[in-house]
Design a protein around this motif. Sequence first.
Motif, mmCIF file in Angstrom:
data_model
loop_
_atom_site.group_PDB
_atom_site.id
_atom_site.type_symbol
_atom_site.label_atom_id
_atom_site.label_comp_id
_atom_site.label_asym_id
_atom_site.label_seq_id
_atom_site.Cartn_x
_atom_site.Cartn_y
_atom_site.Cartn_z
ATOM 1 N N MET A 1 33.782 55.385 39.943
ATOM 2 C CA MET A 1 34.094 55.451 38.532
ATOM 3 C C MET A 1 33.092 54.584 37.778
ATOM 4 O O MET A 1 33.017 53.393 38.000
ATOM 5 N N ALA A 2 32.338 55.158 36.889
ATOM 6 C CA ALA A 2 31.298 54.444 36.144
ATOM 7 C C ALA A 2 31.919 53.533 35.087
ATOM 8 O O ALA A 2 32.889 53.897 34.434
ATOM 9 N N GLY A 3 31.364 52.346 34.946
ATOM 10 C CA GLY A 3 31.792 51.430 33.894
ATOM 11 C C GLY A 3 33.061 50.656 34.206
ATOM 12 O O GLY A 3 33.556 49.945 33.354
ATOM 13 N N ALA A 4 33.617 50.841 35.368
ATOM 14 C CA ALA A 4 34.834 50.103 35.719
ATOM 15 C C ALA A 4 34.475 48.655 35.993
ATOM 16 O O ALA A 4 33.618 48.361 36.810
ATOM 17 N N GLY A 5 35.128 47.746 35.284
ATOM 18 C CA GLY A 5 34.866 46.321 35.462
ATOM 19 C C GLY A 5 35.648 45.778 36.638
ATOM 20 O O GLY A 5 36.305 46.522 37.368
ATOM 21 N N PRO A 6 35.602 44.470 36.815
ATOM 22 C CA PRO A 6 36.367 43.870 37.903
ATOM 23 C C PRO A 6 37.861 44.060 37.662
ATOM 24 O O PRO A 6 38.312 44.143 36.525
ATOM 25 N N LYS A 7 38.598 44.178 38.750
ATOM 26 C CA LYS A 7 40.034 44.411 38.584
ATOM 27 C C LYS A 7 40.709 43.140 38.052
ATOM 28 O O LYS A 7 40.278 42.019 38.364
ATOM 29 N N PRO A 8 41.737 43.323 37.237
ATOM 30 C CA PRO A 8 42.427 42.151 36.673
ATOM 31 C C PRO A 8 43.126 41.357 37.778
ATOM 32 O O PRO A 8 43.467 41.906 38.822
ATOM 33 N N PRO A 9 43.351 40.064 37.531
ATOM 34 C CA PRO A 9 44.003 39.252 38.557
ATOM 35 C C PRO A 9 45.440 39.700 38.801
ATOM 36 O O PRO A 9 46.121 40.167 37.882
ATOM 37 N N SER A 10 45.866 39.560 40.030
ATOM 38 C CA SER A 10 47.241 39.911 40.395
ATOM 39 C C SER A 10 48.203 38.863 39.825
ATOM 40 O O SER A 10 47.779 37.807 39.346
ATOM 41 N N ARG A 11 49.468 39.150 39.918
ATOM 42 C CA ARG A 11 50.490 38.205 39.439
ATOM 43 C C ARG A 11 50.352 36.859 40.154
ATOM 44 O O ARG A 11 50.424 35.807 39.529
ATOM 45 N N GLU A 12 50.129 36.906 41.452
ATOM 46 C CA GLU A 12 49.988 35.664 42.229
ATOM 47 C C GLU A 12 48.743 34.880 41.812
ATOM 48 O O GLU A 12 48.761 33.660 41.730
ATOM 49 N N GLU A 13 47.652 35.597 41.568
ATOM 50 C CA GLU A 13 46.418 34.932 41.124
ATOM 51 C C GLU A 13 46.611 34.287 39.750
ATOM 52 O O GLU A 13 46.115 33.192 39.500
ATOM 53 N N ARG A 14 47.327 34.965 38.868
ATOM 54 C CA ARG A 14 47.607 34.392 37.539
ATOM 55 C C ARG A 14 48.470 33.145 37.666
ATOM 56 O O ARG A 14 48.189 32.121 37.036
ATOM 57 N N LYS A 15 49.508 33.220 38.497
ATOM 58 C CA LYS A 15 50.393 32.053 38.705
ATOM 59 C C LYS A 15 49.603 30.870 39.242
ATOM 60 O O LYS A 15 49.787 29.737 38.810
ATOM 61 N N ARG A 16 48.737 31.152 40.199
ATOM 62 C CA ARG A 16 47.912 30.083 40.794
ATOM 63 C C ARG A 16 46.995 29.474 39.733
ATOM 64 O O ARG A 16 46.852 28.255 39.651
ATOM 65 N N CYS A 17 46.385 30.311 38.911
ATOM 66 C CA CYS A 17 45.505 29.828 37.851
ATOM 67 C C CYS A 17 46.285 28.914 36.903
ATOM 68 O O CYS A 17 45.825 27.818 36.575
ATOM 69 N N TRP A 18 47.450 29.343 36.463
ATOM 70 C CA TRP A 18 48.249 28.539 35.529
ATOM 71 C C TRP A 18 48.665 27.210 36.161
ATOM 72 O O TRP A 18 48.667 26.175 35.510
ATOM 73 N N PHE A 19 49.003 27.262 37.447
ATOM 74 C CA PHE A 19 49.379 26.041 38.159
ATOM 75 C C PHE A 19 48.203 25.057 38.202
ATOM 76 O O PHE A 19 48.352 23.872 37.903
ATOM 77 N N LEU A 20 47.026 25.570 38.559
ATOM 78 C CA LEU A 20 45.829 24.723 38.624
ATOM 79 C C LEU A 20 45.466 24.174 37.247
ATOM 80 O O LEU A 20 45.091 23.008 37.116
ATOM 81 N N ARG A 21 45.580 24.998 36.217
ATOM 82 C CA ARG A 21 45.328 24.555 34.839
ATOM 83 C C ARG A 21 46.276 23.422 34.462
ATOM 84 O O ARG A 21 45.860 22.395 33.937
ATOM 85 N N ASP A 22 47.556 23.618 34.748
ATOM 86 C CA ASP A 22 48.554 22.608 34.387
ATOM 87 C C ASP A 22 48.299 21.285 35.103
ATOM 88 O O ASP A 22 48.421 20.217 34.497
ATOM 89 N N GLN A 23 47.926 21.351 36.362
ATOM 90 C CA GLN A 23 47.600 20.131 37.116
ATOM 91 C C GLN A 23 46.418 19.402 36.477
ATOM 92 O O GLN A 23 46.453 18.187 36.287
#
Length: 91
Positions: free
Chosen positions: A1-23
Amino acid sequence: MAGAGPKPPSREERKRCWFLRDQYFECLDKCNIRDPVTVEKAPEKASECLELKKNYEEGCMASWVEYFNKRRVLDLRQKEYLEFSKQQSGK
């Protein structure tokens, strides 16, 4: 599929990101640092936060890191302004 960007983060990846941000932001609070850019310019001011910063930046997409950092500064400014206006109004 042309022009498809990187896939969005999964729910777990988002949770991990928010946890790391909060820390990381909690560490900045303890060091009395409002703007995360300060750590870039003067890492010695928050040396105990450097590992958390690294984890946060590795665990979140760069665009999210940029957004969260800007949002932190804006939120803190807004909080201060609201407290100031409360004091001025005598409430």
